[in-house]
Motif scaffolding. Structure first.
Motif, short mmCIF file in Angstrom:
data_model
loop_
_atom_site.label_atom_id
_atom_site.label_comp_id
_atom_site.label_asym_id
_atom_site.label_seq_id
_atom_site.Cartn_x
_atom_site.Cartn_y
_atom_site.Cartn_z
N UNK A 22 0.79 -1.22 0.00
CA UNK A 22 0.00 0.00 0.00
C UNK A 22 0.82 1.27 0.00
N UNK A 23 2.09 1.19 0.20
CA UNK A 23 2.93 2.38 0.28
C UNK A 23 3.80 2.54 -0.95
N UNK A 24 3.25 2.30 -2.12
CA UNK A 24 4.05 2.31 -3.34
C UNK A 24 4.57 3.71 -3.67
N UNK A 25 3.79 4.76 -3.42
CA UNK A 25 4.27 6.11 -3.71
C UNK A 25 5.49 6.43 -2.85
N UNK A 26 5.41 6.16 -1.57
CA UNK A 26 6.54 6.44 -0.68
C UNK A 26 7.78 5.67 -1.11
N UNK A 28 8.43 4.59 -4.12
CA UNK A 28 8.89 5.10 -5.41
C UNK A 28 9.61 6.43 -5.27
N UNK A 29 9.46 7.09 -4.14
CA UNK A 29 10.13 8.37 -3.92
C UNK A 29 11.46 8.23 -3.19
N UNK A 30 11.78 7.04 -2.70
CA UNK A 30 13.03 6.85 -1.95
C UNK A 30 14.25 7.13 -2.81
N UNK A 31 14.35 6.51 -3.97
CA UNK A 31 15.53 6.69 -4.82
C UNK A 31 15.68 8.14 -5.30
N UNK A 32 14.61 8.80 -5.75
CA UNK A 32 14.78 10.20 -6.15
C UNK A 32 15.25 11.08 -5.00
N UNK A 33 14.78 10.81 -3.80
CA UNK A 33 15.21 11.61 -2.65
C UNK A 33 16.68 11.35 -2.31
N UNK A 34 17.12 10.10 -2.46
CA UNK A 34 18.54 9.79 -2.24
C UNK A 34 19.39 10.50 -3.30
N UNK A 35 18.93 10.49 -4.56
CA UNK A 35 19.66 11.19 -5.63
C UNK A 35 19.73 12.69 -5.35
N UNK A 36 18.61 13.28 -4.92
CA UNK A 36 18.61 14.71 -4.60
C UNK A 36 19.54 15.03 -3.44
N UNK A 37 19.56 14.17 -2.44
CA UNK A 37 20.45 14.39 -1.29
C UNK A 37 21.91 14.33 -1.72
N UNK A 38 22.26 13.36 -2.55
CA UNK A 38 23.65 13.25 -3.00
C UNK A 38 24.01 14.41 -3.91
N UNK A 76 14.26 14.49 -10.47
CA UNK A 76 13.01 15.19 -10.80
C UNK A 76 12.16 14.33 -11.74
N UNK A 77 12.78 13.72 -12.74
CA UNK A 77 12.04 12.86 -13.66
C UNK A 77 11.43 11.66 -12.93
N UNK A 78 12.16 11.09 -11.99
CA UNK A 78 11.63 9.96 -11.22
C UNK A 78 10.48 10.39 -10.32
N UNK A 79 10.59 11.59 -9.75
CA UNK A 79 9.51 12.11 -8.90
C UNK A 79 8.25 12.33 -9.74
N UNK A 80 8.40 12.94 -10.91
CA UNK A 80 7.25 13.17 -11.79
C UNK A 80 6.62 11.83 -12.17
N UNK A 81 7.44 10.86 -12.50
CA UNK A 81 6.93 9.54 -12.86
C UNK A 81 6.19 8.90 -11.69
N UNK A 82 6.74 9.02 -10.48
CA UNK A 82 6.09 8.43 -9.31
C UNK A 82 4.75 9.10 -9.04
N UNK A 83 4.70 10.41 -9.23
CA UNK A 83 3.45 11.13 -8.96
C UNK A 83 2.40 10.86 -10.03
N UNK A 84 2.82 10.57 -11.25
CA UNK A 84 1.86 10.34 -12.34
C UNK A 84 1.40 8.89 -12.42
N UNK A 85 2.10 7.98 -11.76
CA UNK A 85 1.75 6.56 -11.81
C UNK A 85 0.62 6.30 -10.83
N UNK A 86 -0.44 5.62 -11.28
CA UNK A 86 -1.53 5.28 -10.35
C UNK A 86 -1.01 4.34 -9.26
#
Length: 179
Positions: A22-26, A28-38, A76-86
């Motif tokens: 049930x937590x697929x959005x969260x 899917x956002x882990x890797x983009x957040x790690x990339x942004x942090x680095x 950013x592209x991964x975040x957009x993809x995660x937000x647009x994916x049902x």
């Protein structure tokens, strides 16, 4: 690829969407957040770096800046993809549950560890070539000689590019090469 393969590599190959509960959005956002942090870490390092006066272009911050910009763009592209994916439950058969492939993770983590420890002795060409091979093995590649040849070729080209084009030398290790 044959035998047991990394399930995430298979999902990319076959295009199946992975279900993480049930937590697929969260998740899917882990890797983009790690990339942004680095990327942010690299930017802080670039900004706080002491650059001698009269340093010509491209300078010591140019390539780390390109890497940080590329990582931020991918994030950013991964975040957009995660937000647009049902993220509701998909139709039966469209998703597969995936666990952690501990053997694959071990190849990647131990490969990086060995690269860090052995770089001064092996040098860039051999060390980065072996790192490429270990990561390819971790992602399920079973053609070991091919992976090693590709890794050694790529690391040799990077070594030459850094030394000849930028005037920056990477560790030569046991090969002792200097251009």
């Amino acid at each position: 690829m044959s035998g047991q393969n990394n399930p995430t590599a298979l999902s990319a190959t076959y295009g199946k969407r992975l279900r993480f509960g049930g937590r697929s959005l969260a998740k899917n956002l882990i890797m983009p957040l790690v990339l942004l942090a680095f990327a942010a870490y690299l930017v802080v390092g670039i900004v706080t770096m002491t650059v001698p006066a009269g340093t010509s272009f491209p300078g010591p911050g140019f390539f780390p800046g390109l890497i940080a910009a590329g990582m931020a763009l991918f994030a950013v592209l991964l975040i957009v993809r995660a937000l647009r994916t049902p993220h509701g439950e998909a139709e039966s058969g469209d998703e597969s549950s995936v666990g952690v492939d501990w053997a694959s993770m071990a190849w990647i983590i131990l490969g990086f560890g060995a690269f860090i420890v052995l770089l001064p002795w092996l040098g860039w060409i051999i060390g980065a070539g072996l790192l490429f091979w270990a990561i390819a093995r971790g992602f399920g590649e079973r053609r070991h000689l091919r992976s090693l040849i590709i890794g050694l070729t790529a690391s040799s080209l990077v070594y030459i590019a850094f030394d000849m084009a930028l005037g920056m030398s990477l560790p030569s290790g046991i090969l002792g090469w200097e251009f």
